[in-house]
Design a protein around this motif. Sequence first.
Motif, PDB file in Angstrom:
ATOM      1  N   PHE A 158       0.833  -1.202   0.000  1.00  0.00           N
ATOM      2  CA  PHE A 158       0.000   0.000   0.000  1.00  0.00           C
ATOM      3  C   PHE A 158       0.873   1.259   0.000  1.00  0.00           C
ATOM      4  N   GLU A 159       1.948   1.219   0.779  1.00  0.00           N
ATOM      5  CA  GLU A 159       2.796   2.399   0.971  1.00  0.00           C
ATOM      6  C   GLU A 159       3.482   2.859  -0.308  1.00  0.00           C
ATOM      7  N   PHE A 160       3.515   2.026  -1.346  1.00  0.00           N
ATOM      8  CA  PHE A 160       4.242   2.367  -2.565  1.00  0.00           C
ATOM      9  C   PHE A 160       3.393   3.119  -3.590  1.00  0.00           C
ATOM     10  N   ALA A 161       2.118   3.337  -3.300  1.00  0.00           N
ATOM     11  CA  ALA A 161       1.218   3.922  -4.305  1.00  0.00           C
ATOM     12  C   ALA A 161       1.713   5.283  -4.805  1.00  0.00           C
ATOM     13  N   LYS A 162       2.117   6.155  -3.898  1.00  0.00           N
ATOM     14  CA  LYS A 162       2.555   7.492  -4.318  1.00  0.00           C
ATOM     15  C   LYS A 162       3.820   7.409  -5.169  1.00  0.00           C
ATOM     16  N   GLY A 163       4.774   6.575  -4.760  1.00  0.00           N
ATOM     17  CA  GLY A 163       6.005   6.440  -5.530  1.00  0.00           C
ATOM     18  C   GLY A 163       5.743   5.900  -6.921  1.00  0.00           C
ATOM     19  N   ILE A 164       4.831   4.944  -7.026  1.00  0.00           N
ATOM     20  CA  ILE A 164       4.455   4.414  -8.337  1.00  0.00           C
ATOM     21  C   ILE A 164       3.821   5.520  -9.180  1.00  0.00           C
ATOM     22  N   ALA A 165       2.919   6.279  -8.549  1.00  0.00           N
ATOM     23  CA  ALA A 165       2.260   7.376  -9.274  1.00  0.00           C
ATOM     24  C   ALA A 165       3.280   8.399  -9.764  1.00  0.00           C
ATOM     25  N   ASP A 166       4.228   8.749  -8.909  1.00  0.00           N
ATOM     26  CA  ASP A 166       5.235   9.740  -9.286  1.00  0.00           C
ATOM     27  C   ASP A 166       6.031   9.275 -10.503  1.00  0.00           C
ATOM     28  N   SER A 167       6.333   7.979 -10.557  1.00  0.00           N
ATOM     29  CA  SER A 167       7.135   7.459 -11.665  1.00  0.00           C
ATOM     30  C   SER A 167       6.366   7.438 -12.977  1.00  0.00           C
ATOM     31  N   MET A 168       5.028   7.546 -12.909  1.00  0.00           N
ATOM     32  CA  MET A 168       4.197   7.456 -14.101  1.00  0.00           C
ATOM     33  C   MET A 168       3.511   8.772 -14.452  1.00  0.00           C
ATOM     34  N   THR A 169       3.953   9.844 -13.824  1.00  0.00           N
ATOM     35  CA  THR A 169       3.316  11.148 -14.024  1.00  0.00           C
ATOM     36  C   THR A 169       3.938  11.895 -15.187  1.00  0.00           C
ATOM     37  N   GLU A 170       3.073  12.411 -16.056  1.00  0.00           N
ATOM     38  CA  GLU A 170       3.475  13.300 -17.150  1.00  0.00           C
ATOM     39  C   GLU A 170       2.645  14.563 -17.003  1.00  0.00           C
ATOM     40  N   GLY A 171       3.292  15.658 -16.634  1.00  0.00           N
ATOM     41  CA  GLY A 171       2.530  16.872 -16.352  1.00  0.00           C
ATOM     42  C   GLY A 171       1.666  16.644 -15.122  1.00  0.00           C
ATOM     43  N   GLY A 172       0.361  16.860 -15.281  1.00  0.00           N
ATOM     44  CA  GLY A 172      -0.544  16.617 -14.169  1.00  0.00           C
ATOM     45  C   GLY A 172      -1.325  15.331 -14.302  1.00  0.00           C
ATOM     46  N   THR A 173      -0.868  14.441 -15.192  1.00  0.00           N
ATOM     47  CA  THR A 173      -1.588  13.197 -15.451  1.00  0.00           C
ATOM     48  C   THR A 173      -0.731  11.981 -15.113  1.00  0.00           C
ATOM     49  N   VAL A 174      -1.347  11.042 -14.423  1.00  0.00           N
ATOM     50  CA  VAL A 174      -0.685   9.778 -14.103  1.00  0.00           C
ATOM     51  C   VAL A 174      -1.237   8.725 -15.056  1.00  0.00           C
ATOM     52  N   TYR A 234       5.047  -0.335 -16.934  1.00  0.00           N
ATOM     53  CA  TYR A 234       5.218  -0.471 -15.482  1.00  0.00           C
ATOM     54  C   TYR A 234       6.710  -0.662 -15.235  1.00  0.00           C
ATOM     55  N   PHE A 235       7.415   0.435 -14.949  1.00  0.00           N
ATOM     56  CA  PHE A 235       8.873   0.406 -14.782  1.00  0.00           C
ATOM     57  C   PHE A 235       9.536  -0.331 -15.941  1.00  0.00           C
ATOM     58  N   GLY A 236       9.109   0.000 -17.150  1.00  0.00           N
ATOM     59  CA  GLY A 236       9.714  -0.563 -18.347  1.00  0.00           C
ATOM     60  C   GLY A 236       9.051  -1.814 -18.886  1.00  0.00           C
ATOM     61  N   SER A 237       8.078  -2.357 -18.160  1.00  0.00           N
ATOM     62  CA  SER A 237       7.417  -3.589 -18.595  1.00  0.00           C
ATOM     63  C   SER A 237       6.018  -3.316 -19.107  1.00  0.00           C
ATOM     64  N   GLU A 238       5.627  -4.054 -20.136  1.00  0.00           N
ATOM     65  CA  GLU A 238       4.248  -4.022 -20.594  1.00  0.00           C
ATOM     66  C   GLU A 238       3.481  -5.076 -19.818  1.00  0.00           C
ATOM     67  N   LEU A 239       2.404  -4.668 -19.161  1.00  0.00           N
ATOM     68  CA  LEU A 239       1.649  -5.573 -18.309  1.00  0.00           C
ATOM     69  C   LEU A 239       0.449  -6.172 -19.029  1.00  0.00           C
ATOM     70  N   ARG A 240       0.208  -7.446 -18.755  1.00  0.00           N
ATOM     71  CA  ARG A 240      -1.092  -8.028 -19.061  1.00  0.00           C
ATOM     72  C   ARG A 240      -1.996  -7.767 -17.862  1.00  0.00           C
ATOM     73  N   GLU A 241      -3.264  -8.027 -18.015  1.00  0.00           N
ATOM     74  CA  GLU A 241      -4.202  -7.718 -16.928  1.00  0.00           C
ATOM     75  C   GLU A 241      -3.817  -8.424 -15.626  1.00  0.00           C
ATOM     76  N   THR A 242      -3.287  -9.640 -15.722  1.00  0.00           N
ATOM     77  CA  THR A 242      -3.017 -10.437 -14.521  1.00  0.00           C
ATOM     78  C   THR A 242      -1.537 -10.529 -14.160  1.00  0.00           C
ATOM     79  N   SER A 243      -0.683  -9.731 -14.790  1.00  0.00           N
ATOM     80  CA  SER A 243       0.763  -9.865 -14.583  1.00  0.00           C
ATOM     81  C   SER A 243       1.177  -9.715 -13.120  1.00  0.00           C
TER      82      SER A 243
END
Length: 248
Positions: free
Chosen positions: A134-150, A217-226
């Motif tokens: 749970f604690e990693f949500a913000k860090g994940i969001a920050d890594s995927m942010t472009e401008g004001g969009t995640v 996702y940190f360089g990986s393309e995810l499938r729905e269940t990855s």
Amino acid sequence: MKVVVVGGTGLIGSKLVEKLDEHGHEAVPAAPGTGVNTLTGEGLAEVLQGASVVVDVSNSPSFEDDAVMEFFRTSTTNLLKAEAEAGVPHHVALSIVGTDRLEENGYFRAKLAQEKLIKASGIPYSIVHATQFFEFAKGIADSMTEGGTVRVPAARIQPMYSDDVAAALGRTAVGAPLNGMVEIAGPDAFPFDEFIRTSLAADNDSRTVVADPRAPYFGSELRETSLLPGPDAQIAATRFTDWLARRK
């Protein structure tokens, strides 16, 4: 029981040390700050003396592909060698759900290399695959942010509370070696965008969250269940919404 926790001063390690101490075990945190360095071997022989179990929850200071691979290969090789010399009868390692499915991700590739070293060591072992915390949500969001969009992948995620990770590791550490792997996960699976959106909203973060099938996702393309665990995973009790409510 003496349990040496490598990475024992970090998020999971400190919680694990506390839980083991509460149950009457001798939990010893091992980290550079306590005089133990798995990259150089400093302090390993001393701290492992008389240990019944070693739990490795250490992490690389850099997530760059070559650096993280070097960290896990060197650290794990030194640690396993020292354990063999000390006669440690059980090695426990924390890893990630999906390591065998996302080898194009440098971090996951390094964790998979770590797991292979453990399996080949001859030391009885248990590998715990956890979903994201749970604690990693913000860090994940920050890594995927472009401008004001995640922009997050159009996949599902089943995150869990770090306390529940530590509890599962503690149970594994004091049990018999599995000589295999166990998966642990939170009780609920969410669309990735819902997980991030809910977390940001709880912090009054106004960024827009969009599910994008092309988002990596940190360089990986995810499938729905990855990132989802298998049907035999141990399911933790703490729900994401309850954890968010308790933080306020």
